[in-house]
Write a protein that holds these residues in place. Sequence first.
Motif, PDB file in Angstrom:
ATOM      1  N   GLU A  56       0.827  -1.207   0.000  1.00 46.05           N
ATOM      2  CA  GLU A  56       0.000   0.000   0.000  1.00 46.05           C
ATOM      3  C   GLU A  56       0.863   1.258   0.000  1.00 46.05           C
ATOM      4  N   SER A  78      -7.548   0.838   7.026  1.00 47.16           N
ATOM      5  CA  SER A  78      -6.756   1.411   5.937  1.00 47.16           C
ATOM      6  C   SER A  78      -7.609   2.368   5.099  1.00 47.16           C
ATOM      7  N   THR A  79      -6.985   3.464   4.682  1.00 49.80           N
ATOM      8  CA  THR A  79      -7.673   4.418   3.809  1.00 49.80           C
ATOM      9  C   THR A  79      -7.215   4.268   2.365  1.00 49.80           C
ATOM     10  N   ARG A 122      -6.760   2.183  13.121  1.00 53.01           N
ATOM     11  CA  ARG A 122      -7.746   2.690  12.165  1.00 53.01           C
ATOM     12  C   ARG A 122      -7.726   1.868  10.884  1.00 53.01           C
ATOM     13  N   ALA A 124      -9.289   5.330  -0.830  1.00 55.20           N
ATOM     14  CA  ALA A 124     -10.532   5.888  -0.295  1.00 55.20           C
ATOM     15  C   ALA A 124     -11.138   6.932  -1.223  1.00 55.20           C
ATOM     16  N   ASP A 125     -10.302   7.537  -2.064  1.00 54.42           N
ATOM     17  CA  ASP A 125     -10.793   8.564  -2.977  1.00 54.42           C
ATOM     18  C   ASP A 125     -11.241   7.983  -4.323  1.00 54.42           C
ATOM     19  N   ALA A 173     -14.339  -1.292   4.275  1.00 56.87           N
ATOM     20  CA  ALA A 173     -13.094  -0.952   3.587  1.00 56.87           C
ATOM     21  C   ALA A 173     -12.544  -2.152   2.842  1.00 56.87           C
TER      22      ALA A 173
END
Length: 316
Positions: free
Chosen positions: A84, A251-252, A249, A255-256, A167
């Motif tokens: 990532e 993973s982002t 948290r 995310a966009d 997610a």
Amino acid sequence: QLLEARPPPLSAAYRDLFAPLLMPAMWERRANVPALSRLLRAYVRKGGEVVAPSLPQVLGIFQKLVASKATENDGCALLGALYEATPLPALAPFTQEVCRICLTRWQHNRTRKYAHALLGAFSLIVAVHADGGGLLVEAMDGLHPGTFQGFFSGVWLEHARTLGGAAERRVGALALARLGCETPAFAAQEPLMALWPRLVETAVALLAHTDADADAAANGEEELPDIGGEGEGVGYAAAYAKLHHAAERPSTACADVDAERTLSLGVQRACAAMPGRLMPALQQHAAQAAPGAPSLVLQHLSAMLQRAGIDPATLQ
């Protein structure tokens, strides 16, 4: 947790702490692994310039973790964080060996828990990097021709639908969309393209959350790892206590990116590239899956296409 919340670049104090984290002695006690692996993932995400020179050592820790049932989830989480946060060219030379390690472990531990952890890491490779799908196909087939096809059919498509967590499902669907619609190495293999209807069906199920099994998998009892080691049952031993209010948290990654739109546009492009083949194959697959009943997959896909501004009737 402090490092996870800290913006890059790393301070000198954090840089000095990284080298001791890679020492093998630190990873010998299983009780240390959950906290150490989370800290190492934070370094990977926040301090790539510190981690890059030590990639072989970090991958060695991944290999050690994934070799044990008690720590394989931590190993796969570390692998996912690496792909990532690290530029793909830096990891490309190691990818075939990473695949060999993961698939060898699968031969000895064919559990849904490990399958989900493995798919989480592999999905990040494909979803995050434009060339990730091609790299993964070529790395597995470099071990033996047809390896990726066997893994994709027998493991990826079998277990992806029961991924839990929004997610994970979003990244899983995005990875499938990019594999089936944006990866030349996938499209070039006839056995893989024969799986295209199942790929689309699985991606749609992930986005539409149509599988009850996914909720059962996500809400089932957590399998607690054996955090002891041989000989650790005598006397006092360290133990890991997970803090409820200090959870990592999600993973982002990506995310966009609109996974639904990516899938819709990908299906449109794939059908245009192979007119008269892919959509009829998907319709036939859906009819065989639910004889005499309306196909939920086609209904959800049609709605997704319309939201993306695509007329489903134009796909042939």
